[in-house]
Scaffold this active site. Structure first.
Site, short mmCIF file in Angstrom:
data_model
loop_
_atom_site.label_atom_id
_atom_site.label_comp_id
_atom_site.label_asym_id
_atom_site.label_seq_id
_atom_site.Cartn_x
_atom_site.Cartn_y
_atom_site.Cartn_z
N LYS A 197 0.78 -0.89 0.06
CA LYS A 197 -0.03 -0.25 0.00
C LYS A 197 0.71 1.00 -0.15
CE LYS A 197 -3.79 1.86 2.46
NZ LYS A 197 -5.09 1.64 3.05
N ARG A 207 -10.13 10.69 1.74
CA ARG A 207 -10.17 11.67 3.00
C ARG A 207 -11.53 12.34 3.81
NH1 ARG A 207 -4.43 11.78 3.13
NH2 ARG A 207 -3.65 9.34 3.14
N GLU A 234 7.00 -7.00 0.55
CA GLU A 234 6.21 -7.14 1.82
C GLU A 234 4.54 -7.47 1.60
OE1 GLU A 234 4.57 -5.05 4.72
OE2 GLU A 234 6.09 -3.14 4.76
N LYS A 249 -1.96 -1.80 -4.31
CA LYS A 249 -3.05 -0.40 -3.72
C LYS A 249 -2.09 0.64 -4.12
CE LYS A 249 -6.61 2.05 -0.26
NZ LYS A 249 -6.49 1.85 0.88
N SER A 275 -9.85 6.07 -4.45
CA SER A 275 -10.82 6.71 -4.83
C SER A 275 -10.48 8.30 -5.07
CB SER A 275 -11.46 7.79 -3.52
OG SER A 275 -9.65 7.73 -2.76
N TYR A 314 -15.09 1.07 -7.00
CA TYR A 314 -16.48 1.49 -6.56
C TYR A 314 -17.75 1.42 -7.44
CZ TYR A 314 -13.70 3.78 -3.11
OH TYR A 314 -12.94 3.49 -2.27
C1 PBG Z 1 -7.12 2.82 5.83
C2 PBG Z 1 -7.71 3.17 4.19
C3 PBG Z 1 -7.58 4.02 3.34
C4 PBG Z 1 -8.35 4.16 1.97
C5 PBG Z 1 -8.59 2.51 2.13
N1 PBG Z 1 -8.36 2.91 3.43
C6 PBG Z 1 -6.80 5.67 3.46
C7 PBG Z 1 -5.01 5.95 3.48
O1 PBG Z 1 -4.71 5.16 3.76
O2 PBG Z 1 -5.92 7.34 3.35
C8 PBG Z 1 -8.06 4.64 0.83
C9 PBG Z 1 -9.54 3.80 -0.12
C10 PBG Z 1 -9.67 4.49 -1.29
O3 PBG Z 1 -8.80 5.93 -1.77
O4 PBG Z 1 -10.63 4.41 -2.08
N2 PBG Z 1 -8.05 3.11 6.19
#
Ligand code: PBG
Length: 327
Positions: A197, A207, A234, A249, A275, A314
């Protein structure tokens, strides 16, 4: 010798030949829908930077998961947006916390028709917005956070979550949560490890979606965007610790990492189309600058081609409808 010696275009001549020659397929069961449920609201609340996505009320969440089950997508990933936050994210492992209550309600609604998954991370529940608890100097305390994650994982398993999405990027999180689950008899609860990630700009709209309190950034725990081999490392560590599925991700900016992880592990590999990836296509389409449906399906197919066995997106419901209509 006469040219062309070989004619690759033969395989592209008609829709029927193209369909038969296609290497990569996308089907609804490979799609997982991330969903937000917000405490204290009675009507769904739109998310400005993610047109078409809402923060659900408990009621609208129930209706939406019933529809997801009808579309026979692979699953749903639930995120909670609590009314009250504190330094240690107490709402995360409270059985009455919004995410745990929503999980119970969703499982009661759809049973095993969908794989009901839950985000296992503290960021939605902390008043500072970090994914873990903080040391006095403000740094995220890895090992103290693991204790919070094991409590959160157990609460989610008790609420009926079939799969825990460990998205916090703390070292040792998969092993710690696996041990805690097994010790309490939750040997069938699956672990989805967000292994690779990356810290970066593509989580911006999320956010807003979770009303994040974060100032600063997550660079001391999420991966540096320049590092591909570290993503593979990882994933290997997470498999060793007992992850059932590993994830990369965001998706589109990290297709190389996805392909490398796929070549390196023997568990399913998923990707999260985040997102920011969603918002880019929606914004361009809203301006008439891109063919929306074409861009969505092409991005999903590309993520599959690079190595994803399943994709969090989504657009899961809408894409599932399109894919079914094409059959
Ligand atoms: C952490 C989490 C995040 C996302 C999924 N799980 C936020 C981050 O790491 O800042 C982001 C998913 C997205 O942007 O669609 N709980």
């Amino acid at each position: 010798m006469s040219f062309p010696e070989y004619r690759p275009r033969r395989l592209r001549r008609t829709p029927a030949v193209r369909r038969l020659a296609r290497e990569t397929h996308l089907v609804p069961s490979q799609l997982v829908l991330p969903m937000f449920v917000r405490e204290g609201i009675t009507e769904p609340s739109p998310i400005g930077s993610m047109p078409g996505v809402v923060q659900h009320s408990m009621d609208s969440l129930r209706r939406a998961v019933a529809e997801a089950a009808e579309q026979r997508i692979g699953g749903v990933m639930l995120f909670g947006v609590p009314e009250v936050r504190d330094a240690v994210g107490s709402g995360a492992d409270d059985p009455n916390g919004i995410l745990n209550r929503a999980t119970e309600a969703v499982v009661a609604e759809v049973g095993d028709a969908l794989v009901v998954q839950t985000d296992l991370c503290l960021d939605e529940f902390t008043d500072h917005g970090h994914c873990g608890v903080l040391q006095p100097d403000g740094a995220v305390d890895n090992d103290a956070t693991l204790e919070r994650y094991t409590a959160m994982g157990l609460a989610q398993a008790r609420a009926g979550s079939a799969m825990l999405g460990l998205s916090g990027m703390m070292d040792g999180q998969v092993g710690a949560v696996r041990d805690a689950l097994d010790a309490e008899g939750f040997t069938d609860t699956l672990i989805l490890a967000y292994s690779a990630k990356y810290a970066g700009a593509f989580y911006g709209p999320f956010r807003e979606a979770v009303d994040s309190q974060l100032k600063g950034d997550r660079r001391s725990y999420q991966l540096d965007p320049g590092n591909g081999r570290e993503g593979v490392r990882e994933a290997l560590l997470d498999v060793e610790e007992g992850a059932d599925v590993v994830m990369v991700k965001p998706a589109l900016p990290y297709l190389d990492v996805l392909a490398d992880v796929k070549a390196s592990v023997d568990v399913p590999v998923w990707a999260y189309q985040v997102s920011g990836e969603y918002a880019m296509v929606e914004a361009a389409a809203a301006h008439g600058w891109i063919d929306r449906r074409g861009a969505i399906l092409e991005s999903l197919l590309g993520i599959r081609r690079a190595g994803a066995d399943a994709i969090l997106t989504y657009w899961a419901l809408e894409a599932a409808r399109w894919l079914r209509a094409e059959l």
